[in-house]
Design a protein around this motif. Sequence first.
Motif, mmCIF file in Angstrom:
data_model
loop_
_atom_site.group_PDB
_atom_site.id
_atom_site.type_symbol
_atom_site.label_atom_id
_atom_site.label_comp_id
_atom_site.label_asym_id
_atom_site.label_seq_id
_atom_site.Cartn_x
_atom_site.Cartn_y
_atom_site.Cartn_z
ATOM 1 N N ASN B 198 3.359 -0.878 -13.130
ATOM 2 C CA ASN B 198 2.364 0.171 -13.364
ATOM 3 C C ASN B 198 1.311 -0.239 -14.383
ATOM 4 N N ARG B 269 -4.519 1.360 -5.053
ATOM 5 C CA ARG B 269 -3.269 2.107 -5.123
ATOM 6 C C ARG B 269 -2.487 1.874 -3.853
ATOM 7 N N PRO B 270 -1.162 1.778 -3.947
ATOM 8 C CA PRO B 270 -0.380 1.631 -2.715
ATOM 9 C C PRO B 270 -0.499 2.898 -1.872
ATOM 10 N N THR B 271 -0.634 2.731 -0.577
ATOM 11 C CA THR B 271 -0.798 3.879 0.311
ATOM 12 C C THR B 271 0.035 3.674 1.558
ATOM 13 N N SER B 272 0.693 4.747 1.972
ATOM 14 C CA SER B 272 1.500 4.633 3.188
ATOM 15 C C SER B 272 0.578 4.648 4.394
ATOM 16 N N SER B 273 1.116 4.194 5.514
ATOM 17 C CA SER B 273 0.319 4.173 6.733
ATOM 18 C C SER B 273 0.115 5.591 7.260
ATOM 19 N N ALA B 274 1.084 6.473 6.970
ATOM 20 C CA ALA B 274 0.974 7.856 7.459
ATOM 21 C C ALA B 274 -0.142 8.585 6.735
ATOM 22 N N SER B 275 -0.867 9.385 7.469
ATOM 23 C CA SER B 275 -1.929 10.149 6.816
ATOM 24 C C SER B 275 -1.314 11.304 6.043
ATOM 25 N N ARG B 276 -2.062 11.727 5.036
ATOM 26 C CA ARG B 276 -1.555 12.814 4.201
ATOM 27 C C ARG B 276 -1.651 14.132 4.954
ATOM 28 N N LYS B 277 -0.561 14.880 4.933
ATOM 29 C CA LYS B 277 -0.561 16.160 5.643
ATOM 30 C C LYS B 277 -1.023 17.250 4.715
#
Lengths: 364, 277
Positions: B198, B269-277
Motif C-alpha cells: 500500500n 489502482r487494482p480493479t476487478s474485471s467485473a463492472s461495479r454494480k
Amino acid sequence: MTDTSPAPVADAVTVASSGATVEFRALRRSFGTTTALDGLDLTVRPGELVALLGPSGCGKTTALRMLAGFEHPDSGQVLVDGEDVTKTPAHRRDAGMVFQSYSLFPHLSAADNVAFGLRMRKVGAAERRSRAAELLELVGLPDHGDRYPHQLSGGQQQRVALARALALRPRVLLLDEPLSALDAKVRTTLREEIRRLQRELGITTLFVTHDQEEALSMADRVAVMNAGRMEQCAAPAELYDRPATAFVAEFVGTNSRLPGRLTDGGLVEVLGRRLPAQGDVPAGTEVDVLVRPEAVRVDADPTGDARVVATAFLGAVTRVTVRLADGTSVKADLASSEAAALPPGATVTVSLPDRPVLVTARAV
Amino acid sequence: MAGLTGTRIRPWRGVVLAGAGLYFLVPLAASVIFTVDVPGQGVTFDAYGQILKAEGFTSSLLLSLELAAATIAVVLLLMVPAMVALRLSAPRLRPLVEVICSLPLVVPPIALVAGVSSVLRWGPEHLASTPFFQTFVAIQNPAFPVVLVLTYVVMALPFVFRALDAGLRAVDVRTLVEAARSCGANWPAALIRVVLPNLRGALLNASFLTLALVLGEFTVAQLLGFQPFAVWIVTVSGSQAQLSVAVSVLSLLVTWLLLLVLAAVGGRRPTSSASRK
C-alpha cells in the motif's frame, strides 16, 4: 450500490468455532494521567454476545484492544478459556476482529482479503479459495470475490471484514463499532445479520459501541462502562428496567429528574405520592427521582398546575414535555392519538405509576 | 464563487505556463541544437551515435546505477521500518525526525564532503593497527565506493522522508497493521504483505528521487576522487563538448521517461474485471 442480503448459512459447521470463555480480571490501564481502565472485571460466557457500552473515553475500546492483544494492561489479567493470554502477541490470540474504520487491505480483492489469515497459516491455495468463497457466501457476497475494496460499498466492506475475521475460526470475535461508519438503513440490516451469524456460529463475541439501541438490540448482555469501571452488566431488559446506578439509568434510555424527598421506610415522596426507592439510596433527604418517559402519565386537566411546553412526534408515540409548577421539566411518551389532545400550552396533571423508582443525589 | 475565481485567474494560467515552459525548454532546445548542429556539416546525430563507443561511458554509467541501486536499498531498508514505527509508536517525534532528515538540505554538499574527507583521513592514521583499517580501505574501493553510498543515503534522506511520509499519511497504517495481526500475521509479515504494497507509490517516488539524486550528483564524487556518470560527463565535456551535452540530454530524457512510468504505475489502482454494480 446496494447491500445484498446474505444466503442462509450454507455450512456453518465448517466456519463455526466452539465459543470460548473470556475473563477480564482487575484490568488497569493508564495513559499518562488519564485512567482508561480502573479495575475492570468481566466474564463473557461461551457463545455469548456482550456489548461494551459507554460514552467516549470510558475504556470500552481499551478493554477490547486488550483482548485483541493491541494494548497491554498495567495490571490485571485477560483469560480465554482459563488460559492467561495477557502477554500473548496479537497474532497468536486466535481472535478475529472487525474494526470501526474500513480495514480491508486495499491491494487485495475481497476473496484475497478473506483468505489472508489462511495464507498466514500456510493453508493451501485451493482450500483458501474454497473457504473464502464459502465465507463470502455466508455474509451475502458470493459474487464479489474479485472486487477490490474501493469497488465495494461501506456495508459490503464490513461484511467482507466480518468474513475475514471468521476465516480462521477464531475462539473470540471482536467488533469495534463496526457499524458506526454506515448509514442508518445499512446499519440496521447489518446488525441483524451479525447477530444471526453470531448465534448460528455460536462464537463468543465482544462488541464495543456507544449506540445504546445497537447494544440493546444485539447483545445477550450489556456492560455499561463509565470512567474505566463497569457500572452494570445485565441483560438489556434488566438494564433498562432496573438500572443499578443513576449513570446507567441516564445513559441507557431517556429520563427526567424530579425533585423528591426521602421518608421513613425506604419511601420517596415525589409528585405528591410515596413510592419505594430502588437501588443505592444516597444520604440526606433531598434527592432526585429518575423516571422513564413511558412511566409518566399526563392527563388534560383545566385545573392542573402543569403545562405542556413541547411535543415531538416519534411515530407510534409522541414525546410530550411538560413544565411543572416549580419549573421542573418532565418528559412523557404518550400514544400519538392520545397526545393529539395535548397541544403546547395545554394545562395538565402529571402522575407516576405505583412502582419503585430510582433515586440519586440531588443535582446541584 | 470558485468558478468566478477560476474565471478571473484563467488568462494568467496560460502566461505562467508559457513562461515556465520557456524557462525549461529554451535551455533544453539550445542543448539539443548544440548536439546536432555541427558548423559546416549541418544537422547530424553523430554525437548521439558516439555515446556508446565513448571511453568510460559504460563503466561510469554502470557504476552510477550500481551506486543508485545500493543507495535505494539501504535508504529504504533504513527508513521504511523507521517511518512505520514512528507513525505507529511515536507520532509525536515526527517533527524531530523531519528536522533531522531535512538537515542535508541545509548543509552544503561541500561541507558534507569536507567532513567525510576528514573522517577518511583520520581513520587510517588512527586505526592502522586495527581491523578497521581494512574497512576504511574497502569503503573507498574505486570499483564500488561504499563511502559514496553512505553519503548518498544521508543526502537522500529529505526526499525519502517526504515521499514515505506522504504515502503513510494516505493510508490508515495502524488499522491495516492491526487487521493483519488479528489475521495471524506477525510484525514482519504485516509490514511486507500489507504495509509495503500500500506504499507502492511512495516507495517508487522515494526510489526515483534517490535514483535522480545519485545519477546527477557531482560534488561529493568529484571531491572524493571517484568517477561515476556525472563526473564522467564533466570530464568528457573538456575534450568532447558535443558528446557530453548529448549524454546530458539523453539522461534527461531517460529521467523523464522514468517519471512517466512512475506516474503510470504508482497511481494505478487494482480493479476487478467485473463492472461495479
